[in-house]
Enzyme design. Structure first.
Site, mmCIF file in Angstrom:
data_model
loop_
_atom_site.group_PDB
_atom_site.id
_atom_site.type_symbol
_atom_site.label_atom_id
_atom_site.label_comp_id
_atom_site.label_asym_id
_atom_site.label_seq_id
_atom_site.Cartn_x
_atom_site.Cartn_y
_atom_site.Cartn_z
ATOM 1 N N ASP A 86 -45.772 -46.594 121.282
ATOM 2 C CA ASP A 86 -44.934 -47.147 122.345
ATOM 3 C C ASP A 86 -44.052 -46.059 122.947
ATOM 4 O O ASP A 86 -43.857 -46.000 124.158
ATOM 5 C CB ASP A 86 -44.075 -48.299 121.827
ATOM 6 C CG ASP A 86 -43.062 -48.717 122.879
ATOM 7 O OD1 ASP A 86 -43.498 -49.170 123.951
ATOM 8 O OD2 ASP A 86 -41.852 -48.529 122.666
ATOM 9 N N SER A 141 -44.181 -53.587 124.373
ATOM 10 C CA SER A 141 -43.310 -52.458 124.037
ATOM 11 C C SER A 141 -42.097 -52.938 123.228
ATOM 12 O O SER A 141 -41.793 -52.415 122.151
ATOM 13 C CB SER A 141 -42.872 -51.795 125.356
ATOM 14 O OG SER A 141 -41.817 -50.914 125.155
#
Ligand code: URA
Length: 433
Positions: A161, A183
């Site tokens: 991420d 995310s």
């Protein structure tokens, strides 16, 4: 498998398989897939979207790309909370002790602030000596002993991420619902809690400006959490103006501590009770939301929740006398009033501009390496719906410089005053389960 085939499949609206998603996430994290192919795929996702199953798989793949925090050494049902970020958002300092006061363990990993929103750790460090770096063993031990610990994030959580978010930032692909939801949730899931309450902000000072976008983001995140075995609830709360009356660091701690001592700053107290109620229901301490709300409200009045804040500060080496006598908290040299220039009613306060004005004073960071000045900040005297007379102070700036022209201008541009009476905005727009 070839990355170009994964990209073209998504470009043409196909649904990616688990193998394809893991191939991308693992390959990108270890450097085998280059930025240009990753950006092509994120752009394809931006336009084509992802199914619930794809989004959950992407999230799990990002969790699996790094370490996860093992909280199994903590007894009881661990509930985490996450806010999508707002100005004046000191809810964690209220909710943490409040939830701990009914015996639910809160193992909070937090971050620092950047730009117009402040960070939980920065605010906590207004208290002398308070240590937020600690070993994992001490963190777990503190939660077991005191039901509450707040620490800086340790470990390499969701590195996929980190890399993808930085890429999205420079390729116009931040604003994709599955990518944002994945995310945020990848970091939450890697932090190890059993259940999660999300505070999704909506309005001018929020990441999502419209209620519809905020609800869609909340739904995506709740689906991810539930799909991956964590009970997740989202509260959609208003960020069309700062939360509470204080924006900064020490002044936010003070405002939070006062709520824990039974004071009523309406929006802040209500939102904190709302979030804490959902957390304690998820932790199965209470059966219903109403029961939880009532019991938690009692602990704001009887000092139990405030005591949990004191215990947290003591356990982490902080000077607890600063919370017993809040005049000891850091203070700025000058108080500068910004006055209204017309009569009327406050109709809008752009939260982002207030956050930026506070940052100009030194309460926040413009760049990652800036130092925080804990004593400076902003007190709002007027909020949306309040009547105001020309010459009355809208806000007080707490500044270490006599000249705070840039902040004054920013605050003036944030306030709108109209002649017509204005209703107070709705605070809690929706709950998504
Ligand atoms: N915050 C995150 O952590 N990720 C995003 O994609 C957007 C906001």
């Amino acid at each position: 498998m070839r990355m170009v085939d994964v990209i073209t499949k998504k470009r043409d609206g196909g649904e990616l398989t688990k193998e394809e998603i893991y191939f991308f996430v693992e390959g990108y994290t270890n450097g085998e897939i280059p930025d240009y192919q990753a950006s092509a795929l994120t752009m394809a996702i931006y336009f084509q979207g992802m199914t619930q199953e794809e989004t959950a798989t992407l999230t799990q793949a990002m969790v699996d790309s790094g370490e996860t925090i093992d909280l199994s050494g903590i007894q009881g049902h661990k509930v985490d909370k996450h806010s999508t970020g707002g100005v004046g958002d000191k809810v964690t300092f209220i909710v943490g002790p409040l939830v701990a006061s009914v015996g639910v363990p809160v193992a909070k990993m937090s971050g620092r602030g950047l730009g117009h929103t402040g960070g939980t750790l920065d605010k906590l460090e207004s208290i002398d000596g308070l240590e937020i770096e600690m070993t994992k063993e001490k963190f777990i031990d503190n939660v077991n002993k005191h039901k509450l610990a707040v620490a800086g994030q340790t470990g390499n959580l969701a590195p996929a991420d980190k890399k993808l978010y930085a890429l999205r930032d420079v390729t116009g692909t931040v604003n994709s619902l599955p990518l944002i939801a994945g995310s945020i949730m990848s970091k939450k899931l890697a932090s190890g809690a059993d259940s999660i309450v999300l505070d999704v902000k909506t309005g001018s000072g929020a990441f999502m400006k419209t209620l519809e976008d905020s609800e869609n983001l909340a739904r995506e995140m709740v689906n991810i959490g539930n799909n991956l075995g964590r009970n997740t609830v989202a509260v959609i709360s208003d960020m069309n103006q700062p939360l509470g009356y204080e924006v900064g660091n020490a002044n936010e701690i003070k405002e939070a501590a006062k709520i824990l001592q039974g004071e009523n700053v309406e929006d802040l107290r209500t939102l904190s009770l709302e979030i804490a109620s959902h957390m304690t229901v998820l932790a199965e301490v209470f059966e219903t939301y109403e029961e939880a709300y009532e019991a938690l409200a009692v602990n704001l009045e009887n000092g139990k929740a405030f005591n949990c804040l004191r215990t947290l500060i003591e356990a982490q080496g902080g000077d607890v006398s600063m919370i017993d006598d809040m005049d000891k908290l850091p203070k700025a040299k000058y108080d500068i009033e910004v006055k209204a220039e017309t009569d009327g009613y406050v109709s809008a306060i752009d939260a982002e501009s207030i956050g930026i004005a506070a940052m100009y004073l030194g309460a926040g960071r413009a760049t990652k390496d800036d130092q925080i000045n804990h004593g400076v900040g902003i007190t709002l005297n007027k909020k949306i719906g309040d009547p105001v007379q020309s010459g009355e102070a809208l806000v007080v700036l707490h500044s270490d410089e006599e000249d705070a022209a840039a902040s004054i201008e920013k605050v003036k541009s944030a306030y709108e005053i109209t002649k017509e009476k204005v209703e107070k905005p709705t605070l809690i727009h929706n709950i998504i389960k």
